[in-house]
Write an enzyme that holds these catalytic residues in place. Structure first.
Site, PDB file in Angstrom:
ATOM      1  N   THR A  71      28.403 -12.680  -5.333  1.00 19.01           N
ATOM      2  CA  THR A  71      28.529 -13.774  -4.360  1.00 19.01           C
ATOM      3  C   THR A  71      28.488 -15.093  -5.118  1.00 19.01           C
ATOM      4  O   THR A  71      27.953 -15.159  -6.216  1.00 19.01           O
ATOM      5  CB  THR A  71      27.376 -13.737  -3.326  1.00 19.01           C
ATOM      6  OG1 THR A  71      27.592 -12.685  -2.401  1.00 19.01           O
ATOM      7  CG2 THR A  71      27.283 -15.020  -2.526  1.00 19.01           C
ATOM      8  N   THR A  72      29.046 -16.125  -4.525  1.00 18.06           N
ATOM      9  CA  THR A  72      28.831 -17.492  -4.992  1.00 18.06           C
ATOM     10  C   THR A  72      28.402 -18.336  -3.800  1.00 18.06           C
ATOM     11  O   THR A  72      29.156 -18.467  -2.834  1.00 18.06           O
ATOM     12  CB  THR A  72      30.106 -18.093  -5.608  1.00 18.06           C
ATOM     13  OG1 THR A  72      30.537 -17.281  -6.703  1.00 18.06           O
ATOM     14  CG2 THR A  72      29.845 -19.498  -6.123  1.00 18.06           C
TER      15      THR A  72
END
Length: 266
Positions: free
Chosen positions: A35-36
């Site tokens: 994820t970012t």
């Protein structure tokens, strides 16, 4: 009789696991997630950002999931880690804060949500796979916090978390400045998420942005779509004979038919 109330850490279960592993038992491996998520404080509020890719190991499970969760009317939270853990943890704290607001009759403070989240995660000692970015605005102004799965927290003007956090942090370190306008903060957050999308295999698809101001919250779903998929309107049609036949071999087909009579018992 041996004293079972001895102090210190007990390694008996660790030794047991080592013995079981030597006998051939396959131990549960580490679950890799991707994820970012980012957040930045600007002059009048907070901007949160996230990508929209959900993975199951090497497989993209969802191309347009939501990672920015509602906590209160003035507080939102980005989640990285196991999707079920982040959604359940944020939903639980959101419901508790709703009861707290009904009891006190006052606007929810960011520090209250932060305390509830960190206490819950610390209690489970990291077994809840939820790395969170909490952003909001209250009587103390805008604030931004990170909450790690074991319960530790930070308060910073800009933060990143997730597998694409290094790429996103590189953008923040190069372009962040104090007292940014809302438009500058949104553009910076979108660029940071895009950097994570293009430099991390666990992040991808679209850019979601949420702006928290004293006047209200603006949710910009799919603010940018850098990986928009293209489809052909017409299928590929090749003329007959386009591909040359280099060799042709025709073999006779022989079949053998066997007929059997089965006598049924009376």
């Amino acid at each position: 009789m041996e004293n079972l109330n001895r102090g210190g850490f007990d390694f008996d279960l660790c030794n047991r696991n080592n013995v079981l592993e030597k006998t051939g038992l396959r131990m549960k491996g580490f679950m890799k997630t991707g994820t970012t998520i980012v957040g930045v404080v600007y002059k009048g509020g907070v901007v949160l950002g996230a990508d929209t890719r959900a993975t199951e190991g090497p497989i993209v499970a969802d191309k347009n999931c939501e990672k920015i969760h509602y906590i209160a009317d003035n507080i939102y939270c980005c989640g990285a880690g196991t999707a079920a853990d982040t959604e359940s943890a944020t939903a639980l704290i959101s419901s508790k804060l709703k009861l707290h607001k009904l009891s006190t009759g006052k606007q929810t403070r960011v520090i209250t949500a932060l305390t509830m989240l960190k206490q819950m995660l610390f209690k489970y000692q990291g077994h809840i796979s939820a790395a969170l970015i909490l952003g909001g605005i209250d009587i103390n102004g805008p604030s931004l916090h990170t909450i790690y799965p074991h319960g530790s927290t930070d308060q910073l003007p800009y933060v990143t978390m997730g597998s694409g956090s290094l790429a996103a942090m590189a953008v923040f370190e190069a372009k962040y400045k104090n007292d940014m306008t809302k438009e500058e903060a949104i553009a910076l957050v979108a660029e940071a998420i895009s950097s994570g999308i293009f430099n991390d295999l666990g992040s991808g698809s679209n850019v979601d942005v949420t702006v928290i101001e004293p006047s209200g919250v603006t949710v910009l779903r799919n603010y940018q779509t850098p990986n928009e998929r293209k489809f052909r309107n017409n299928p590929y049609i090749f003329k007959q004979g386009t591909t040359p036949v280099l060799k042709q071999d025709i073999a006779p087909l022989s079949t053998k038919v066997v007929i059997e009579d089965i006598m049924m018992g009376q």
